[in-house]
Motif scaffolding. Structure first.
Motif, PDB file in Angstrom:
ATOM      1  N   ALA A   1       0.831  -1.206   0.000  1.00  0.00           N
ATOM      2  CA  ALA A   1       0.000   0.000   0.000  1.00  0.00           C
ATOM      3  C   ALA A   1       0.863   1.254   0.000  1.00  0.00           C
ATOM      4  O   ALA A   1       2.033   1.230   0.397  1.00  0.00           O
ATOM      5  CB  ALA A   1      -0.931   0.000   1.209  1.00  0.00           C
ATOM      6  N   TRP A   2       0.263   2.357  -0.435  1.00  0.00           N
ATOM      7  CA  TRP A   2       0.860   3.696  -0.405  1.00  0.00           C
ATOM      8  C   TRP A   2      -0.010   4.509   0.538  1.00  0.00           C
ATOM      9  O   TRP A   2      -1.229   4.557   0.382  1.00  0.00           O
ATOM     10  CB  TRP A   2       0.853   4.284  -1.800  1.00  0.00           C
ATOM     11  N   GLN A   3       0.614   5.126   1.536  1.00  0.00           N
ATOM     12  CA  GLN A   3      -0.129   5.839   2.561  1.00  0.00           C
ATOM     13  C   GLN A   3       0.351   7.270   2.721  1.00  0.00           C
ATOM     14  O   GLN A   3       1.521   7.569   2.530  1.00  0.00           O
ATOM     15  CB  GLN A   3       0.034   5.151   3.926  1.00  0.00           C
ATOM     16  N   ARG A   4      -0.578   8.112   3.130  1.00  0.00           N
ATOM     17  CA  ARG A   4      -0.244   9.478   3.536  1.00  0.00           C
ATOM     18  C   ARG A   4      -0.184   9.483   5.046  1.00  0.00           C
ATOM     19  O   ARG A   4      -1.105   9.002   5.720  1.00  0.00           O
ATOM     20  CB  ARG A   4      -1.285  10.461   3.038  1.00  0.00           C
ATOM     21  N   VAL A   5       0.898  10.015   5.595  1.00  0.00           N
ATOM     22  CA  VAL A   5       1.091  10.068   7.035  1.00  0.00           C
ATOM     23  C   VAL A   5       0.662  11.447   7.524  1.00  0.00           C
ATOM     24  O   VAL A   5       1.189  12.464   7.068  1.00  0.00           O
ATOM     25  CB  VAL A   5       2.569   9.805   7.409  1.00  0.00           C
ATOM     26  N   ARG A   6      -0.304  11.479   8.403  1.00  0.00           N
ATOM     27  CA  ARG A   6      -0.811  12.736   8.968  1.00  0.00           C
ATOM     28  C   ARG A   6      -0.127  13.016  10.298  1.00  0.00           C
ATOM     29  O   ARG A   6       0.374  12.105  10.947  1.00  0.00           O
ATOM     30  CB  ARG A   6      -2.319  12.632   9.180  1.00  0.00           C
ATOM     31  N   SER A   7      -0.140  14.269  10.716  1.00  0.00           N
ATOM     32  CA  SER A   7       0.483  14.618  11.998  1.00  0.00           C
ATOM     33  C   SER A   7      -0.293  14.024  13.170  1.00  0.00           C
ATOM     34  O   SER A   7       0.279  13.751  14.219  1.00  0.00           O
ATOM     35  CB  SER A   7       0.604  16.134  12.155  1.00  0.00           C
ATOM     36  N   GLN A   8      -1.585  13.814  12.991  1.00  0.00           N
ATOM     37  CA  GLN A   8      -2.403  13.194  14.027  1.00  0.00           C
ATOM     38  C   GLN A   8      -3.238  12.083  13.403  1.00  0.00           C
ATOM     39  O   GLN A   8      -3.668  12.177  12.267  1.00  0.00           O
ATOM     40  CB  GLN A   8      -3.337  14.213  14.674  1.00  0.00           C
ATOM     41  N   GLY A   9      -3.452  11.035  14.168  1.00  0.00           N
ATOM     42  CA  GLY A   9      -4.263   9.919  13.699  1.00  0.00           C
ATOM     43  C   GLY A   9      -3.454   8.937  12.879  1.00  0.00           C
ATOM     44  O   GLY A   9      -2.272   9.138  12.608  1.00  0.00           O
ATOM     45  N   PRO A  10      -4.106   7.860  12.462  1.00  0.00           N
ATOM     46  CA  PRO A  10      -3.406   6.814  11.699  1.00  0.00           C
ATOM     47  C   PRO A  10      -3.144   7.270  10.264  1.00  0.00           C
ATOM     48  O   PRO A  10      -3.822   8.162   9.750  1.00  0.00           O
ATOM     49  CB  PRO A  10      -4.395   5.644  11.729  1.00  0.00           C
ATOM     50  N   PRO A  11      -2.173   6.648   9.594  1.00  0.00           N
ATOM     51  CA  PRO A  11      -1.924   6.965   8.182  1.00  0.00           C
ATOM     52  C   PRO A  11      -3.162   6.645   7.341  1.00  0.00           C
ATOM     53  O   PRO A  11      -3.941   5.753   7.665  1.00  0.00           O
ATOM     54  CB  PRO A  11      -0.767   6.039   7.805  1.00  0.00           C
ATOM     55  N   GLU A  12      -3.326   7.387   6.257  1.00  0.00           N
ATOM     56  CA  GLU A  12      -4.448   7.181   5.328  1.00  0.00           C
ATOM     57  C   GLU A  12      -3.954   6.364   4.141  1.00  0.00           C
ATOM     58  O   GLU A  12      -3.035   6.777   3.438  1.00  0.00           O
ATOM     59  CB  GLU A  12      -4.962   8.538   4.848  1.00  0.00           C
TER      60      GLU A  12
ATOM     61  N   ILE B   1       0.191  10.946  -9.994  1.00  0.00           N
ATOM     62  CA  ILE B   1      -0.117  11.509 -11.306  1.00  0.00           C
ATOM     63  C   ILE B   1      -0.738  12.888 -11.130  1.00  0.00           C
ATOM     64  O   ILE B   1      -1.740  13.043 -10.432  1.00  0.00           O
ATOM     65  CB  ILE B   1      -1.088  10.578 -12.065  1.00  0.00           C
ATOM     66  N   GLY B   2      -0.153  13.885 -11.747  1.00  0.00           N
ATOM     67  CA  GLY B   2      -0.705  15.236 -11.699  1.00  0.00           C
ATOM     68  C   GLY B   2      -0.701  15.821 -10.296  1.00  0.00           C
ATOM     69  O   GLY B   2      -1.749  16.178  -9.759  1.00  0.00           O
ATOM     70  N   PHE B   3       0.473  15.949  -9.691  1.00  0.00           N
ATOM     71  CA  PHE B   3       0.626  16.489  -8.333  1.00  0.00           C
ATOM     72  C   PHE B   3      -0.152  17.791  -8.178  1.00  0.00           C
ATOM     73  O   PHE B   3      -0.118  18.651  -9.054  1.00  0.00           O
ATOM     74  CB  PHE B   3       2.117  16.722  -8.059  1.00  0.00           C
ATOM     75  N   GLN B   4      -0.855  17.908  -7.062  1.00  0.00           N
ATOM     76  CA  GLN B   4      -1.603  19.120  -6.722  1.00  0.00           C
ATOM     77  C   GLN B   4      -1.061  19.700  -5.421  1.00  0.00           C
ATOM     78  O   GLN B   4      -0.516  18.972  -4.596  1.00  0.00           O
ATOM     79  CB  GLN B   4      -3.095  18.804  -6.562  1.00  0.00           C
ATOM     80  N   ARG B   5      -1.219  20.979  -5.228  1.00  0.00           N
ATOM     81  CA  ARG B   5      -0.717  21.662  -4.034  1.00  0.00           C
ATOM     82  C   ARG B   5      -1.162  20.949  -2.757  1.00  0.00           C
ATOM     83  O   ARG B   5      -0.385  20.776  -1.826  1.00  0.00           O
ATOM     84  CB  ARG B   5      -1.199  23.104  -4.034  1.00  0.00           C
ATOM     85  N   GLN B   6      -2.398  20.482  -2.708  1.00  0.00           N
ATOM     86  CA  GLN B   6      -2.920  19.807  -1.504  1.00  0.00           C
ATOM     87  C   GLN B   6      -2.300  18.427  -1.282  1.00  0.00           C
ATOM     88  O   GLN B   6      -2.476  17.836  -0.219  1.00  0.00           O
ATOM     89  CB  GLN B   6      -4.453  19.711  -1.520  1.00  0.00           C
ATOM     90  N   ASP B   7      -1.537  17.915  -2.254  1.00  0.00           N
ATOM     91  CA  ASP B   7      -0.851  16.626  -2.098  1.00  0.00           C
ATOM     92  C   ASP B   7       0.425  16.752  -1.265  1.00  0.00           C
ATOM     93  O   ASP B   7       1.009  15.742  -0.885  1.00  0.00           O
ATOM     94  CB  ASP B   7      -0.469  16.033  -3.465  1.00  0.00           C
ATOM     95  N   ALA B   8       0.879  17.973  -1.005  1.00  0.00           N
ATOM     96  CA  ALA B   8       2.100  18.157  -0.223  1.00  0.00           C
ATOM     97  C   ALA B   8       1.930  17.457   1.125  1.00  0.00           C
ATOM     98  O   ALA B   8       0.879  17.538   1.756  1.00  0.00           O
ATOM     99  CB  ALA B   8       2.400  19.640  -0.029  1.00  0.00           C
ATOM    100  N   GLY B   9       2.958  16.724   1.527  1.00  0.00           N
ATOM    101  CA  GLY B   9       2.894  16.017   2.798  1.00  0.00           C
ATOM    102  C   GLY B   9       3.824  14.830   2.819  1.00  0.00           C
ATOM    103  O   GLY B   9       4.659  14.643   1.927  1.00  0.00           O
ATOM    104  N   LEU B  10       3.682  14.004   3.844  1.00  0.00           N
ATOM    105  CA  LEU B  10       4.548  12.853   4.069  1.00  0.00           C
ATOM    106  C   LEU B  10       3.830  11.572   3.650  1.00  0.00           C
ATOM    107  O   LEU B  10       2.680  11.343   4.025  1.00  0.00           O
ATOM    108  CB  LEU B  10       4.928  12.794   5.548  1.00  0.00           C
ATOM    109  N   TYR B  11       4.542  10.712   2.891  1.00  0.00           N
ATOM    110  CA  TYR B  11       3.987   9.468   2.359  1.00  0.00           C
ATOM    111  C   TYR B  11       4.928   8.311   2.664  1.00  0.00           C
ATOM    112  O   TYR B  11       6.119   8.507   2.891  1.00  0.00           O
ATOM    113  CB  TYR B  11       3.788   9.582   0.844  1.00  0.00           C
TER     114      TYR B  11
END
Length: 152
Positions: free
Chosen positions: A60-71, A107-117
């Motif tokens: 899997a590929w996940q986004r790591v948030r500052s709070q809560g479990p990875p998405e 694909i097609g990076f958007q500003r809101q995609d910035a973050g930790l993965y």
């Protein structure tokens, strides 16, 4: 029937050594790799894994948030040793068990995609094994898309 694989013996070893060298040279002090991206850019990352241990595991590929479990953004669907490609929105995950590598394309990076993965082996919903190091995607505000410089 097993897939033929993309790379064989020496080629795969060379690729893995190159990945280790690149990841070591671009990692910052906390073990992240940073990528500076403009809107609309595509990014592909490779996450090698132990084929004997994880070849038939879900990836899997996940986004790591500052709070809560990875998405979890995209996940393979089978525990087969066959190559698998899964797309969810703008995220494409390709698993090549015979080459022991997971390939993720944003694909097609958007500003809101910035973050930790992170790339993970999904052993169960409560048991994840993180592959490689995390990737921090940074919005570059129209600058050229080059990897971020390592901190001095």
């Amino acid at each position: 029937m097993r897939g033929t694989g993309l790379l064989k013996g020496p080629q795969l070893l060379l690729l893995l050594l190159l990945l280790l060298y690149i990841s070591g040279s671009q990692a910052d002090d906390i073990g992240e790799e940073q990528e500076c991206l403009t809107e609309g850019a595509n990014l592909t990352v490779l996450c090698p894994y132990n084929d004997r241990k994880y070849g038939s595991s879900l990836k899997a590929w996940q986004r790591v948030r500052s709070q809560g479990p990875p998405e979890t953004l995209v996940r393979t669907t089978t525990k087969s040793l066959e190559a698998e490609s899964v797309r969810s929105g703008r995220f494409l995950l390709e698993d090549f068990p015979t080459d022991a590598v997971m390939k993720v394309t944003v694909i097609g990076f958007q500003r809101q995609d910035a973050g930790l993965y992170q790339c993970v082996i999904d052993l169960s919903p409560q048991d994840l094994f993180v592959l490689h190091h995390p990737y921090r995607l940074v919005y570059c505000n129209g600058e050229a898309a080059f990897p971020a410089q390592r901190k001095p």
